[in-house]
Design a protein around this motif. Sequence first.
Motif, PDB file in Angstrom:
ATOM      1  N   TYR A   1      -7.323   7.592  56.920  1.00  0.00           N
ATOM      2  CA  TYR A   1      -6.668   6.810  55.869  1.00  0.00           C
ATOM      3  C   TYR A   1      -7.481   6.854  54.576  1.00  0.00           C
ATOM      4  O   TYR A   1      -6.916   6.893  53.479  1.00  0.00           O
ATOM      5  CB  TYR A   1      -6.512   5.357  56.307  1.00  0.00           C
ATOM      6  CG  TYR A   1      -5.393   5.097  57.291  1.00  0.00           C
ATOM      7  CD1 TYR A   1      -4.058   5.257  56.922  1.00  0.00           C
ATOM      8  CD2 TYR A   1      -5.658   4.655  58.585  1.00  0.00           C
ATOM      9  CE1 TYR A   1      -3.035   4.987  57.811  1.00  0.00           C
ATOM     10  CE2 TYR A   1      -4.633   4.395  59.482  1.00  0.00           C
ATOM     11  CZ  TYR A   1      -3.325   4.557  59.093  1.00  0.00           C
ATOM     12  OH  TYR A   1      -2.300   4.302  59.974  1.00  0.00           O
ATOM     13  N   SER A   2      -8.803   6.842  54.702  1.00  0.00           N
ATOM     14  CA  SER A   2      -9.664   6.830  53.522  1.00  0.00           C
ATOM     15  C   SER A   2      -9.665   8.177  52.804  1.00  0.00           C
ATOM     16  O   SER A   2      -9.866   8.238  51.590  1.00  0.00           O
ATOM     17  CB  SER A   2     -11.095   6.454  53.926  1.00  0.00           C
ATOM     18  OG  SER A   2     -11.133   5.167  54.524  1.00  0.00           O
ATOM     19  N   LEU A   3      -9.436   9.250  53.542  1.00  0.00           N
ATOM     20  CA  LEU A   3      -9.357  10.579  52.938  1.00  0.00           C
ATOM     21  C   LEU A   3      -8.029  10.790  52.213  1.00  0.00           C
ATOM     22  O   LEU A   3      -7.969  11.499  51.194  1.00  0.00           O
ATOM     23  CB  LEU A   3      -9.536  11.652  54.019  1.00  0.00           C
ATOM     24  CG  LEU A   3      -9.331  13.114  53.597  1.00  0.00           C
ATOM     25  CD1 LEU A   3     -10.344  13.516  52.518  1.00  0.00           C
ATOM     26  CD2 LEU A   3      -9.438  14.037  54.805  1.00  0.00           C
ATOM     27  N   ALA A   4      -6.979  10.179  52.705  1.00  0.00           N
ATOM     28  CA  ALA A   4      -5.635  10.437  52.184  1.00  0.00           C
ATOM     29  C   ALA A   4      -5.429   9.870  50.787  1.00  0.00           C
ATOM     30  O   ALA A   4      -5.918   8.786  50.453  1.00  0.00           O
ATOM     31  CB  ALA A   4      -4.597   9.854  53.133  1.00  0.00           C
TER      32      ALA A   4
ATOM     33  N   LYS B   1       0.170  -1.156  56.598  1.00  0.00           N
ATOM     34  CA  LYS B   1      -0.901  -2.120  56.321  1.00  0.00           C
ATOM     35  C   LYS B   1      -2.266  -1.508  56.620  1.00  0.00           C
ATOM     36  O   LYS B   1      -3.257  -1.840  55.959  1.00  0.00           O
ATOM     37  CB  LYS B   1      -0.668  -3.395  57.134  1.00  0.00           C
ATOM     38  CG  LYS B   1       0.537  -4.204  56.648  1.00  0.00           C
ATOM     39  CD  LYS B   1       0.721  -5.460  57.446  1.00  0.00           C
ATOM     40  CE  LYS B   1       1.790  -6.366  56.817  1.00  0.00           C
ATOM     41  NZ  LYS B   1       3.099  -5.722  56.694  1.00  0.00           N
ATOM     42  N   GLU B   2      -2.331  -0.618  57.616  1.00  0.00           N
ATOM     43  CA  GLU B   2      -3.590   0.079  57.883  1.00  0.00           C
ATOM     44  C   GLU B   2      -3.970   0.947  56.688  1.00  0.00           C
ATOM     45  O   GLU B   2      -5.145   0.991  56.287  1.00  0.00           O
ATOM     46  CB  GLU B   2      -3.449   0.933  59.141  1.00  0.00           C
ATOM     47  CG  GLU B   2      -3.318   0.126  60.424  1.00  0.00           C
ATOM     48  CD  GLU B   2      -3.065   0.988  61.644  1.00  0.00           C
ATOM     49  OE1 GLU B   2      -3.101   0.443  62.770  1.00  0.00           O
ATOM     50  OE2 GLU B   2      -2.819   2.202  61.485  1.00  0.00           O
ATOM     51  N   ALA B   3      -2.982   1.643  56.124  1.00  0.00           N
ATOM     52  CA  ALA B   3      -3.250   2.454  54.939  1.00  0.00           C
ATOM     53  C   ALA B   3      -3.704   1.570  53.780  1.00  0.00           C
ATOM     54  O   ALA B   3      -4.664   1.903  53.065  1.00  0.00           O
ATOM     55  CB  ALA B   3      -2.004   3.244  54.557  1.00  0.00           C
ATOM     56  N   ALA B   4      -3.029   0.436  53.592  1.00  0.00           N
ATOM     57  CA  ALA B   4      -3.392  -0.476  52.509  1.00  0.00           C
ATOM     58  C   ALA B   4      -4.802  -1.020  52.683  1.00  0.00           C
ATOM     59  O   ALA B   4      -5.501  -1.266  51.694  1.00  0.00           O
ATOM     60  CB  ALA B   4      -2.386  -1.623  52.441  1.00  0.00           C
TER      61      ALA B   4
ATOM     62  N   ARG C   1      -5.104   3.350  41.352  1.00  0.00           N
ATOM     63  CA  ARG C   1      -4.666   2.027  40.893  1.00  0.00           C
ATOM     64  C   ARG C   1      -3.628   1.430  41.839  1.00  0.00           C
ATOM     65  O   ARG C   1      -3.716   0.251  42.213  1.00  0.00           O
ATOM     66  CB  ARG C   1      -4.089   2.135  39.479  1.00  0.00           C
ATOM     67  CG  ARG C   1      -3.432   0.867  38.970  1.00  0.00           C
ATOM     68  CD  ARG C   1      -2.890   1.043  37.562  1.00  0.00           C
ATOM     69  NE  ARG C   1      -1.998   2.185  37.440  1.00  0.00           N
ATOM     70  CZ  ARG C   1      -0.729   2.188  37.842  1.00  0.00           C
ATOM     71  NH1 ARG C   1      -0.194   1.100  38.393  1.00  0.00           N
ATOM     72  NH2 ARG C   1       0.025   3.268  37.683  1.00  0.00           N
ATOM     73  N   VAL C   2      -2.638   2.240  42.240  1.00  0.00           N
ATOM     74  CA  VAL C   2      -1.600   1.749  43.144  1.00  0.00           C
ATOM     75  C   VAL C   2      -2.196   1.448  44.517  1.00  0.00           C
ATOM     76  O   VAL C   2      -1.817   0.466  45.170  1.00  0.00           O
ATOM     77  CB  VAL C   2      -0.454   2.778  43.253  1.00  0.00           C
ATOM     78  CG1 VAL C   2       0.589   2.318  44.269  1.00  0.00           C
ATOM     79  CG2 VAL C   2       0.204   2.983  41.891  1.00  0.00           C
ATOM     80  N   GLY C   3      -3.150   2.260  44.960  1.00  0.00           N
ATOM     81  CA  GLY C   3      -3.798   2.007  46.243  1.00  0.00           C
ATOM     82  C   GLY C   3      -4.562   0.697  46.260  1.00  0.00           C
ATOM     83  O   GLY C   3      -4.529  -0.050  47.240  1.00  0.00           O
ATOM     84  N   GLU C   4      -5.251   0.407  45.160  1.00  0.00           N
ATOM     85  CA  GLU C   4      -5.988  -0.856  45.068  1.00  0.00           C
ATOM     86  C   GLU C   4      -5.049  -2.051  45.118  1.00  0.00           C
ATOM     87  O   GLU C   4      -5.340  -3.070  45.759  1.00  0.00           O
ATOM     88  CB  GLU C   4      -6.810  -0.875  43.788  1.00  0.00           C
ATOM     89  CG  GLU C   4      -7.997   0.089  43.812  1.00  0.00           C
ATOM     90  CD  GLU C   4      -8.738   0.102  42.500  1.00  0.00           C
ATOM     91  OE1 GLU C   4      -8.333  -0.653  41.582  1.00  0.00           O
ATOM     92  OE2 GLU C   4      -9.714   0.866  42.372  1.00  0.00           O
ATOM     93  N   GLU C   5      -3.897  -1.943  44.453  1.00  0.00           N
ATOM     94  CA  GLU C   5      -2.934  -3.041  44.481  1.00  0.00           C
ATOM     95  C   GLU C   5      -2.326  -3.193  45.870  1.00  0.00           C
ATOM     96  O   GLU C   5      -2.033  -4.312  46.312  1.00  0.00           O
ATOM     97  CB  GLU C   5      -1.842  -2.813  43.439  1.00  0.00           C
ATOM     98  CG  GLU C   5      -0.801  -3.931  43.381  1.00  0.00           C
ATOM     99  CD  GLU C   5      -1.415  -5.292  43.115  1.00  0.00           C
ATOM    100  OE1 GLU C   5      -0.887  -6.292  43.650  1.00  0.00           O
ATOM    101  OE2 GLU C   5      -2.423  -5.368  42.370  1.00  0.00           O
ATOM    102  N   ALA C   6      -2.126  -2.068  46.572  1.00  0.00           N
ATOM    103  CA  ALA C   6      -1.638  -2.141  47.952  1.00  0.00           C
ATOM    104  C   ALA C   6      -2.620  -2.924  48.811  1.00  0.00           C
ATOM    105  O   ALA C   6      -2.217  -3.735  49.670  1.00  0.00           O
ATOM    106  CB  ALA C   6      -1.438  -0.741  48.516  1.00  0.00           C
ATOM    107  N   GLY C   7      -3.899  -2.705  48.576  1.00  0.00           N
ATOM    108  CA  GLY C   7      -4.906  -3.458  49.315  1.00  0.00           C
ATOM    109  C   GLY C   7      -4.831  -4.945  49.046  1.00  0.00           C
ATOM    110  O   GLY C   7      -5.062  -5.770  49.933  1.00  0.00           O
ATOM    111  N   ARG C   8      -4.483  -5.304  47.809  1.00  0.00           N
ATOM    112  CA  ARG C   8      -4.401  -6.724  47.460  1.00  0.00           C
ATOM    113  C   ARG C   8      -3.110  -7.380  47.954  1.00  0.00           C
ATOM    114  O   ARG C   8      -3.123  -8.535  48.391  1.00  0.00           O
ATOM    115  CB  ARG C   8      -4.519  -6.890  45.937  1.00  0.00           C
ATOM    116  CG  ARG C   8      -5.913  -6.688  45.386  1.00  0.00           C
ATOM    117  CD  ARG C   8      -5.985  -7.087  43.923  1.00  0.00           C
ATOM    118  NE  ARG C   8      -5.284  -6.133  43.075  1.00  0.00           N
ATOM    119  CZ  ARG C   8      -5.856  -5.094  42.476  1.00  0.00           C
ATOM    120  NH1 ARG C   8      -7.151  -4.867  42.657  1.00  0.00           N
ATOM    121  NH2 ARG C   8      -5.156  -4.284  41.701  1.00  0.00           N
TER     122      ARG C   8
END
Length: 325
Positions: A209-212, A229-232, A282-289
Amino acid sequence: IFSIDDPSFYIDLSPVSVLLPNGREWRYFPIKLPHCRMCPFIALRRSLSLAWLAVQRQPAVQHIDIKPVTVGIADPKRRFWTAVTVNAVGNALRRIGYQGGYRVMENGTDFAFGRAEESRVAALREKYAIPEDSLVFLFVGRMMWYKNIRLILDTLARVKAAGLSFRALMVGDGFDAPDIRRYAGEIGLQEDAIFTGPIYNRDNLRVYYSLADVFLFPSTYDTSGIVVKEAAACSCPALLVAGSCAAEGVEDGVSGFLAKEDADDCARVLLEACQQRETLGRVGEEAGRSVYLSWETAVARAYNRYEEILASWPGPLPHQRKYSR
């Protein structure tokens, strides 16, 4: 709610015996609040169990995480408190005649928030000989056509034809895996789609997930896909089908990417998203939030709900309430 490492998990409960009308003995454990998960493989057994609880005037929670197709399963008489994983499942209940209330109880993930160590990410890229300038797409799940994997492969073929350099890691196994690999070769993805097989070690899976750069999950079969959610958790944004259950709560271009259930549109959205890596980050960081939800939080919400039910039994209970993250 028990942890497997919690000694209280191994409570010695004495079963209660009940003589049924047919003369057979029914033995069960005196649990205060049964939580029955709705699954197509155990639907009949679950329905019989809930019917028995109704006779005994026992409070219960029915948890529906698939799209129901029969009114009987949906409990139209509203004898039990209903939980669904996404609003779309609740809407499906309404369409088949269910008139009771329900509470949305999202799935969580056991992944702690945060990416894997960069050294492990670099080692994984090297393992699969992925060039530094190539984007990495990822799918994690059962290798079954009903997961919309043909749509993924057709999208990748169009993205490749547009000149984008990438590698797609396809993680998982399943009955359709041989046909899926064969189809990938037929449409020219022999070197671009890498089929890794299943990865059971959760810590190793986090590295993928971290590589993708983008997680591909255009499934319209799943409801609240835990893999999203795992990806986020690893700040990896997902490409999802707009209006699907898996896309619920994801804002297009903000916390993920939404497309029509069509290879041309999925390719268009993916190509636009990949024009700048900064956009993906940027979109990945927001997915995490906003998309990520920990298992601890999900369990805490469920536990609070149990307490509400037991405190109000047998009186009415408000079903709808929005949770803050």
